[in-house]
Enzyme design. Sequence first.
Site, short mmCIF file in Angstrom:
data_model
loop_
_atom_site.label_atom_id
_atom_site.label_comp_id
_atom_site.label_asym_id
_atom_site.label_seq_id
_atom_site.Cartn_x
_atom_site.Cartn_y
_atom_site.Cartn_z
N HIS A 231 0.82 -1.22 0.00
CA HIS A 231 0.00 0.00 0.00
C HIS A 231 0.85 1.26 0.00
O HIS A 231 0.34 2.36 -0.21
CB HIS A 231 -0.96 0.01 1.19
N ASP A 258 -0.69 -7.23 0.82
CA ASP A 258 -0.08 -5.93 1.09
C ASP A 258 1.43 -6.12 1.04
O ASP A 258 2.12 -6.05 2.05
CB ASP A 258 -0.53 -5.39 2.45
N GLY A 342 3.25 5.82 9.42
CA GLY A 342 4.65 6.04 9.08
C GLY A 342 5.50 4.80 9.31
O GLY A 342 6.60 4.70 8.80
N SER A 344 4.52 1.83 8.25
CA SER A 344 4.15 0.87 7.21
C SER A 344 5.37 0.35 6.46
O SER A 344 6.26 1.10 6.09
CB SER A 344 3.20 1.52 6.20
N SER A 360 1.77 -3.70 8.07
CA SER A 360 0.66 -3.35 7.19
C SER A 360 -0.19 -2.26 7.82
O SER A 360 -0.36 -1.19 7.26
CB SER A 360 -0.20 -4.59 6.91
#
Length: 401
Positions: A231, A258, A342, A344, A360
């Site tokens: 993502h 993801d 932030g 991720s 994720s």
Amino acid sequence: MKGSKIGRSLLSLVVASAALSGHAMAAEELDPGLRLAMQRDLGVAPHQLAQHQKAERLAEGQAQAMERKLGASFAGSWIERRADGSFAAVAATSGAGKVLAAPGVEVRRVRHSLSALRSAMSSLDASAQRRIPGISKPMTGVHSWYVDPTTNSVVVSAAPDALDQAIDFVAASGADASTVRVVQSATVPRLAATIRGGIEYQMPTSGGTFLCSVGFPVTRGSVKGFATAGHCGGQGQTVRIGGVTVGSFTQSHFPGNDRAWVTVGNSHTLVGQVTNYAGGYVSVRGSTEAAIGAAVCRSGRTTQYRCGTITAKNVTVNYQMDDGSILTVRGLSQGNACVGRGDSGGSWITTAGQGQGVSSGGELADDGTNSNCNISASQRVSWFERLNPILSQYGLTLVTQ
């Protein structure tokens, strides 16, 4: 969803790797920063670390053996913390016959086999995929669902005002209702949208600069890169580290999964470590998947280095996007190490240095922090995409130190 604009508490992580090993280290061999983080976030006393690692080794070594021994009646395995603070490796069976347990493993009798729980999970997934927007009953308040062997049920998480939606969802799926447990969740799933684990990377776009974190440095042949969350960016998206363009997204999948990997130039160095945000690094030794209940730590730019345990696997999550739409991701693992926007794409790693996956998202609190660090560990929910499927799908090799 891409990360948030700079200034919006984004999820960022950068990861690295080290020598391959399938066994936990003795407590005294643990990296000092990792040991302190475990004691802080898991509430584990120094003398309990060795016992926890022993339970992890038992779970790793005996889980498959117990599954073979119990056959169709196998109902899952996990690491459990007892009331006195000690740890145990547990295997469950739905059978009535006498079972000779593997040494050090506690056998527990339950109602449903793991096969029955997985069947119910598959029915829920299939029902969600059959939904027709605007025609099917709404399920915006249904957050996630997963098999939970520790409670011998399929857990469906929903907002307090959406319990009827959850019940309708289960009924429409045709899943065995006796296997399903609906729980309330007051928080909402949000995407947690150099090369060393836990550090930040930036993505310049026409809508602003977005932030995420490097997962694990990898190679594909002679090509260098790193694994991260899908993502965070689509194929071709430019990536910068420290303001310098280092490469771009080569492959990316989101929603559904993801996962993604970014290619970087040959001039950049891949380091087999994860930053612990205390001036040190944790070596990545491989990617052996840990059991439910195993200790795990994650690293990222926003919430830095945090630890918890793995609480569930094969979780399906309905992420609510900023525009009100819902995007579904399947096959995630769940833990209670806190995460924030932030972080991720950042790394999840066990105490033995085994890479587990990339951040994720999580159920984040609406308290202005854009994280779930202020939520008690018993109620905290964070998700990561598993590392091994990323390596397999993209033909990647984990960088080791």
